[in-house]
Scaffold this active site. Structure first.
Site, PDB file in Angstrom:
ATOM      1  N   ASP A  80      -0.746  -1.012 -10.060  1.00 16.31           N
ATOM      2  CA  ASP A  80      -1.517  -0.683 -11.260  1.00 16.31           C
ATOM      3  C   ASP A  80      -0.615  -0.370 -12.434  1.00 16.31           C
ATOM      4  O   ASP A  80       0.587  -0.079 -12.275  1.00 16.31           O
ATOM      5  CB  ASP A  80      -2.456   0.496 -10.997  1.00 16.31           C
ATOM      6  CG  ASP A  80      -1.706   1.794 -10.744  1.00 16.31           C
ATOM      7  OD1 ASP A  80      -0.743   1.789  -9.933  1.00 16.31           O
ATOM      8  OD2 ASP A  80      -2.059   2.832 -11.348  1.00 16.31           O
ATOM      9  N   GLU A 173      -1.470   4.490  -8.742  1.00 19.29           N
ATOM     10  CA  GLU A 173      -0.377   5.465  -8.866  1.00 19.29           C
ATOM     11  C   GLU A 173      -0.394   6.147 -10.217  1.00 19.29           C
ATOM     12  O   GLU A 173      -0.090   7.345 -10.325  1.00 19.29           O
ATOM     13  CB  GLU A 173       0.968   4.757  -8.636  1.00 19.29           C
ATOM     14  CG  GLU A 173       2.158   5.691  -8.470  1.00 19.29           C
ATOM     15  CD  GLU A 173       2.850   6.061  -9.798  1.00 19.29           C
ATOM     16  OE1 GLU A 173       3.738   6.926  -9.789  1.00 19.29           O
ATOM     17  OE2 GLU A 173       2.489   5.460 -10.834  1.00 19.29           O
TER      18      GLU A 173
END
Length: 405
Positions: A80, A173
């Site tokens: 991400d 994350e």
């Protein structure tokens, strides 16, 4: 393929995570990159590559014959990106033989300048990769993903004898959820490294203790013409709360091991207001003191304005992995030696933030962090070099070689 070639492909896949959805993964389009990576892993011979329902990608590389009983080593990166400066597709721009000076970023009106980023002069002569200045680049942490994939391709030539190798790519994350559903048993590694740092050669095993504080204010709203001794302006109480925090303990005024209070978001009116902070400190005792400071301010303001005016909710997010890594410093020694053999200065620095590895270390997988070669993450000035990524790959492979010597 070179690591940068993979990066140029990955950054075009839209993968920002979101704090608003409350789901895992927080955004479904992270699956687009996850599925692409699973197929690439299988093409590279990682037969058991898979993605689970929460968008975690896992794969395993069997040990070299005779090394089956050795310790299991893993490598992790996250798929991400932040959501800031990520409202439309990324257009990567490659600048060969960068001159080390100012670089105009497309037609965005932004200029990548050594005045803002003094290290740029050290990148002179390299091939620089940026966005067009209207978005992030996404090298955090798609550079780490690309470097791990490139390491796997190199391992296929059989020149490095190794034990069992595990790889994982995680979602979310950037919003602190990268290990919420991480399957340690499925990952199956004794130790691991995240590739989620900045400059190539970075080795990090100290990170912030981290928490989030949401402060909600409830006021008393009456007509301002007749509010004497009655009105309680929630927005003003919020301002008062913030003014009682140490004024110099902000990200702008701190560095290295110094902690801070960071006001990340705010809104409010007379009736209600909200302040959203992140709290960081490397030292556990100092971190605890910061939490107690906020609790004390909330107590004082409730005594002053009435019980229930201030509601403080603190969520502890992750701890300093140094507590764990101190018990297995051979991981740091191995990475330091790898940098030396690759002719790259080892930069052992504290992380002014956190990684998946911080939480994984407390979940039973000691997991320091390595540099990817990138800079200025989380904004439109993000950049990385082809050469820096090549060095990160070289260091990662050397770590594997030395770990199994």
């Amino acid at each position: 393929m070179k690591a940068y070639e993979r990066l140029l492909s990955y950054v075009k896949v839209f993968t920002p995570s979101s704090e608003e959805t409350g789901t895992s993964p927080s955004t479904q389009y992270q699956f687009n990159l996850a599925r692409q990576l699973v197929q690439e892993l299988k093409d590279l011979g990682v037969e058991d590559a898979s993605v689970d329902d929460h968008c975690y990608v896992y794969g395993h590389i069997p040990a070299t014959e005779g090394y089956e009983s050795r310790k299991k080593l893993g490598f992790i990166a996250h798929m991400d990106t932040v959501s800031d400066f990520c409202d439309h597709p990324v257009t990567p721009v490659v600048t060969p033989n960068y001159d080390g000076g100012e670089l105009t970023l497309g037609t965005s009106g932004r200029v990548l300048s050594p005045k803002m980023f003094p290290h740029l002069s050290s990148l002179k002569g390299r091939t620089l990769i940026t966005s067009d200045g209207t978005t992030i680049l996404g090298a955090d942490d798609k550079a780490g993903v690309a470097e791990i994939m490139t390491m796997i391709e190199h391992l296929n030539n059989g020149t490095i004898a190794h034990g069992p190798i595990s790889v994982a790519f995680t979602p979310d994350e950037e919003i602190g959820g990268g290990t919420d559903y991480f399957d340690v048993k499925k990952f199956n590694a004794d130790y691991a490294y995240t590739l989620d740092g900045d400059t190539e050669g970075e080795i990090q095993y100290e990170n912030f203790n981290a928490g989030r504080a949401v402060v909600e204010f409830t006021g008393v709203n009456v007509h301002p013409g007749s509010s004497k001794d009655t009105m309680v302006n929630a927005a003003l109480v919020a301002m008062e709360f913030n003014s009682m925090l140490p004024a110099a303990d902000t990200p702008r005024d701190t560095e290295e091991y110094e902690g801070f209070f960071h006001l990340d978001a705010m809104n409010g009116n007379v009736s209600t207001a909200m302040l959203d902070y992140i709290i960081r400190d490397h030292d556990a005792a100092s971190f605890d003191c910061r939490l107690k400071t906020m609790e004390h301010i909330a107590k004082i303001l409730n005594e002053k304005w009435g019980e229930g005016t201030v509601k403080l909710t603190i969520t502890e997010q992750y701890r300093n992995m140094k507590e764990v890594i101190d018990t297995c410093m051979e991981l740091i020694d191995c990475a330091t030696a790898a940098c030396k053999e690759c002719g790259t200065p080892a930069l052992i620095t504290p992380i002014r933030g956190g990684t998946d590895g911080a939480r994984l270390s407390f979940m039973g997988v000691p997991c320091p962090n390595l540099g990817t070669g990138g800079h200025a993450f989380h904004g439109p000035y993000e950049h990385i070099t082809v050469e820096g990524m090549d060095i990160a790959v070289e260091v990662g492979l050397k770590i594997i070689e030395l770990f199994y010597k």
